[in-house]
Write a protein that holds these residues in place. Structure first.
Motif, short mmCIF file in Angstrom:
data_model
loop_
_atom_site.label_atom_id
_atom_site.label_comp_id
_atom_site.label_asym_id
_atom_site.label_seq_id
_atom_site.Cartn_x
_atom_site.Cartn_y
_atom_site.Cartn_z
N PHE A 207 30.45 39.00 32.66
CA PHE A 207 31.73 39.12 32.75
C PHE A 207 32.22 39.64 34.15
N ASP A 209 32.76 42.74 34.72
CA ASP A 209 34.17 43.22 34.21
C ASP A 209 33.51 44.89 33.20
N THR A 214 38.76 41.28 29.78
CA THR A 214 38.03 40.22 29.77
C THR A 214 38.70 39.15 28.34
#
Length: 305
Positions: A207, A209, A214
């Motif tokens: 991701f 992230d 997310t």
């Protein structure tokens, strides 16, 4: 390395609204040349933007693709340096089960090389433990169950999440109630140790992230792709080639054109504003007023009449 995208012609019935790109619609009957107003403007030349361009071209919609950098490809671009060094700009592993990949990419032409369906997880004592997918490597079922990575309930929960995601249609996964993935994992029952040691670093790489903010919808979609497809990379031989091939016309791409704002459209101005360059304004069709006819000079009769 590079995906060297070879786009298929997508079916004309595929809905354009499924694309997660910023498209400013205008009159679809206008030309896409640099001196006219395009039918759509795509912001960003990454995979989503290039896919949107392919769909618009298949529907004969003129478009203009704006890319802030000096080339298209986004996070799948690779910089080739002197000495043969290749520097990837992002996470290049391709999940072949993603729906858009199958619609737009010619996967056999890419010569993808799949990874082993598993992972090496570093333990606190600096040893590595192999965790395999028992659905694809049945002989690794017992070693995976005995692996110190995660408890037995954690592994059963992974299997249940895999089966649930693989059996669910994409539309159902993308319309389910959403929350950050960091909050979803504890609700699914995964232990904090398993999340910190395996799930968080694994998903953070996919991701981009680390906080796992997310959407949970994307988590389920990725889990489905991991269950039904391969994790693959193209061979290094494809790195020097262009990262993508845009559909015609060739003047539909504008590089080094960062978009700074989006504003309401009007007949006199474009809804997108670039930092250092202006987009072509829409042509104004003015009605030509008929030329005024001058009255003929008065008729002067001769004095003898």
């Amino acid at each position: 390395m590079n995906l060297n995208l070879l786009f298929h012609s997508p079916p004309s019935s595929y809905p354009l609204r499924n694309y997660a790109v910023a498209v400013a619609a205008a009159s679809s009957s206008s030309s896409s040349s640099s001196s006219s107003f395009p039918g759509a403007v795509i912001v960003g030349g990454g995979l989503s933007g290039l896919g949107a361009a392919a769909h618009l071209a298949s529907h004969s919609v003129p478009f203009l693709l704006l890319e802030a950098s000096d080339g298209v490809g986004g996070r799948v671009r690779t910089d080739a340096l002197d000495g043969g060094f290749l520097l990837d700009r992002g996470f290049h592993i391709l999940l072949t089960a993603f729906p858009e990949c199958r619609r737009l990419l010619d996967l056999p032409a890419l010569g993808l090389r799949p990874f082993y369906p598993g992972a090496l997880v570093r333990l606190p004592d600096r040893r590595f433990a192999l965790v395999s997918d028992p659905f694809r490597r049945p002989l690794r079922l017992l070693p995976s169950l005995l692996s110190p990575v995660g408890s037995l309930p954690d592994k059963l929960l992974v299997a249940l999440a895999r089966l649930r995601s693989a059996a669910s249609p994409d539309a159902l996964l993308l319309s389910a109630p959403e929350s950050p993935t960091s909050l979803l994992l504890p609700r699914l029952g995964f232990s904090p140790d398993f999340v910190a040691r395996f799930l968080r670093p694994f998903l953070a790489g996919i991701f981009f992230d680390p906080d796992l903010s997310t959407s949970s919808r994307l988590f389920h979609l990725v889990f489905k792709a991991l269950a039904l497809g391969d994790n693959a990379l193209p061979p290094p031989a494809s790195a020097p080639s262009p990262p993508a091939r845009l559909p015609p016309p060739p003047d539909s791409l504008r590089l080094r054109s960062p978009v700074s704002s989006l504003r309401p459209a009007s007949p006199r101005r474009h809804p997108l504003r670039l930092r250092r360059r202006r987009l072509p304004r829409p042509r104004r069709h003015r009605r030509r007023r008929p030329a005024r006819r001058r009255a003929p000079p008065p008729l002067r009769l001769p004095s003898h009449l």
